[in-house]
Design an enzyme around this catalytic site. Structure first.
Site, PDB file in Angstrom:
ATOM      1  N   ASP A  88      16.276  23.061   2.872  1.00 39.73           N
ATOM      2  CA  ASP A  88      15.730  24.279   3.480  1.00 39.73           C
ATOM      3  C   ASP A  88      16.427  25.501   2.857  1.00 39.73           C
ATOM      4  O   ASP A  88      17.582  25.425   2.440  1.00 39.73           O
ATOM      5  CB  ASP A  88      15.977  24.250   4.986  1.00 39.73           C
ATOM      6  CG  ASP A  88      15.225  25.332   5.743  1.00 39.73           C
ATOM      7  OD1 ASP A  88      14.155  25.028   6.295  1.00 39.73           O
ATOM      8  OD2 ASP A  88      15.723  26.478   5.781  1.00 39.73           O
ATOM      9  N   ASP A 123      10.834  26.515   2.982  1.00 45.31           N
ATOM     10  CA  ASP A 123      10.859  27.971   2.870  1.00 45.31           C
ATOM     11  C   ASP A 123      11.576  28.452   1.609  1.00 45.31           C
ATOM     12  O   ASP A 123      11.699  29.663   1.394  1.00 45.31           O
ATOM     13  CB  ASP A 123      11.448  28.635   4.127  1.00 45.31           C
ATOM     14  CG  ASP A 123      12.675  27.926   4.649  1.00 45.31           C
ATOM     15  OD1 ASP A 123      13.229  27.065   3.931  1.00 45.31           O
ATOM     16  OD2 ASP A 123      13.089  28.232   5.791  1.00 45.31           O
ATOM     17  N   HIS A 158      17.524  28.020   4.279  1.00 45.96           N
ATOM     18  CA  HIS A 158      18.621  28.457   5.141  1.00 45.96           C
ATOM     19  C   HIS A 158      19.624  27.317   5.315  1.00 45.96           C
ATOM     20  O   HIS A 158      19.232  26.144   5.420  1.00 45.96           O
ATOM     21  CB  HIS A 158      18.082  28.878   6.517  1.00 45.96           C
ATOM     22  CG  HIS A 158      17.013  29.936   6.447  1.00 45.96           C
ATOM     23  ND1 HIS A 158      15.669  29.623   6.417  1.00 45.96           N
ATOM     24  CD2 HIS A 158      17.105  31.281   6.366  1.00 45.96           C
ATOM     25  CE1 HIS A 158      14.968  30.747   6.341  1.00 45.96           C
ATOM     26  NE2 HIS A 158      15.814  31.766   6.304  1.00 45.96           N
ATOM     27  N   HIS A 170      19.438  24.200  12.759  1.00 45.51           N
ATOM     28  CA  HIS A 170      20.345  25.276  13.194  1.00 45.51           C
ATOM     29  C   HIS A 170      20.971  24.997  14.569  1.00 45.51           C
ATOM     30  O   HIS A 170      21.890  25.710  14.982  1.00 45.51           O
ATOM     31  CB  HIS A 170      19.614  26.615  13.249  1.00 45.51           C
ATOM     32  CG  HIS A 170      19.158  27.110  11.911  1.00 45.51           C
ATOM     33  ND1 HIS A 170      20.013  27.253  10.840  1.00 45.51           N
ATOM     34  CD2 HIS A 170      17.921  27.481  11.460  1.00 45.51           C
ATOM     35  CE1 HIS A 170      19.341  27.700   9.782  1.00 45.51           C
ATOM     36  NE2 HIS A 170      18.071  27.845  10.134  1.00 45.51           N
TER      37      HIS A 170
HETATM   38 ZN   LIG Z   1      14.720  27.778   6.823  1.00 45.37          ZN
END
Ligand SMILES: [Zn+2]
Length: 333
Positions: free
Chosen positions: A162, A246, A164, A125
């Site tokens: 991931d 995740d 996200h 991120h």
């Molecule tokens: Zn994540």
């Protein structure tokens, strides 16, 4: 040929309040699994600190300077809403990025076949000049740039599975045709980016958004139809994995429904391609994963697959593909 495993005790310090999901126990549970006999063949090394020059290839100089001084002095206590800082954050962040560089060094020089970094904080991120989502330095971007600058890699492919979207990685390579960034992720979801229509300046970004509840069949179909053919056609000199776990069905931070066997399968399929196009050079870096059981099982399955000799990967590739499921495209809905 072998699999390199990098970690460091600096990742075993908690930087955030006890309720925070990005915590040292994530590393402890994975490392507990990797101590088992079936992982005895791993080449184990300590993650070194990253050289500041490696960070400057990815991040703005002023951002690196402010982050380093802020972390060192403790002035940077909570740089954004999600990301907390405490004693030990700087050391862990430097070694998390350093592991990425060291892994690239050993894989690109043929000392090991592939490599896995079990470090934190994660990185995908973090943008050119911003921390976000528990990330300070974009470790996978640092790895890609180091491979190009120091080892002559012309093209680097990144697969980010991931839950996200890796918005920081996408931002960094948005206008760079030498890096292919492919991501499967829940969408719409944090951080808000990652729609299928986001292709990058040169078509070098491949986003496969998946709806909440997407399962194993949808994940595997998305890789088979939209991601793996693009990586193979790109013919990278190195494949990097932003290995977040995740998307496991147990994880409380996302709503995807993958299993540890999906990550084993995806790793094997990626190794098949890497064996064909870049002598099997794969470097994998831990990103998210917040249910300790799901995280440990998924990471163990991923590392087991990395350790499999190439012949077994090819046998696995010859097995019938799982029943294909249509990949929904929320952006088009
Ligand atoms: Zn994540």
């Amino acid at each position: 040929m072998t699999t390199l495993h990098l970690t460091h005790t600096a990742a075993l310090t908690d930087f955030a309040p006890p309720w925070h999901p990005e915590r040292a126990d994530r590393i402890r549970v994975i490392e507990g699994c990797l101590e088992r006999q079936r992982f005895a063949a791993l080449v184990r090394e300590q993650a070194p600190r990253v050289a500041h020059a490696a960070l400057h290839r990815v991040h703005d100089e002023a951002y690196v300077a402010a982050t380093l001084s802020g972390l060192e002095s403790g002035c940077l206590s909570q740089p954004d809403g999600d990301t907390h800082v405490g004693p030990g954050t700087l050391e862990a962040a430097l070694r998390s990025a350093g592991a990425a560089v060291q892994a690239v060094n050993e894989v690109m020089t043929g000392q090991v076949r592939n490599a896995i970094s079990i470090m934190r904080p994660p990185g995908h991120h973090a943008g050119r000049a911003r921390s976000a989502g528990f990330c300070f330095f974009n470790n996978v971007a640092v790895a890609a740039r180091h491979a190009q600058a120091f080892h002559g890699a012309g093209r680097v492919a990144i697969l980010d599975w991931d839950a996200h979207h890796g918005d920081g990685t996408q931002e960094i390579f948005w206008d760079d045709p030498t890096v292919l960034f492919c991501s499967t992720h829940q969408w719409p979801f944090y951080p808000g980016t990652g729609a299928a229509c986001e292709h990058g300046e040169h078509g070098n970004v491949v986003n496969v958004p998946l709806p909440e509840g997407a399962d194993s069949a949808m994940f595997r179909a998305s890789l088979e139809t939209s991601v793996l053919p693009r990586i193979a056609a790109f013919e990278p000199d190195l494949v990097l994995v932003s290995a977040g776990f995740d998307a496991h069905w147990r994880d409380p931070m996302a709503g995807l429904d993958f299993t540890e066997e999906d990550f084993r399968w995806a790793t094997g399929r990626l190794l098949d391609i890497a064996d064909r196009v870049c002598d099997g050079r794969v470097v994998s870096l831990l990103e998210g994963g917040y249910d300790l059981i799901g995280l440990a099982r998924s990471a163990a399955a991923h590392v087991e697959a990395l350790m499999e000799p190439p012949a077994r990967c090819f046998e696995r590739a010859a097995e019938p593909a799982p029943e294909a499921a249509p990949v929904p495209n929320p952006a088009a809905a």
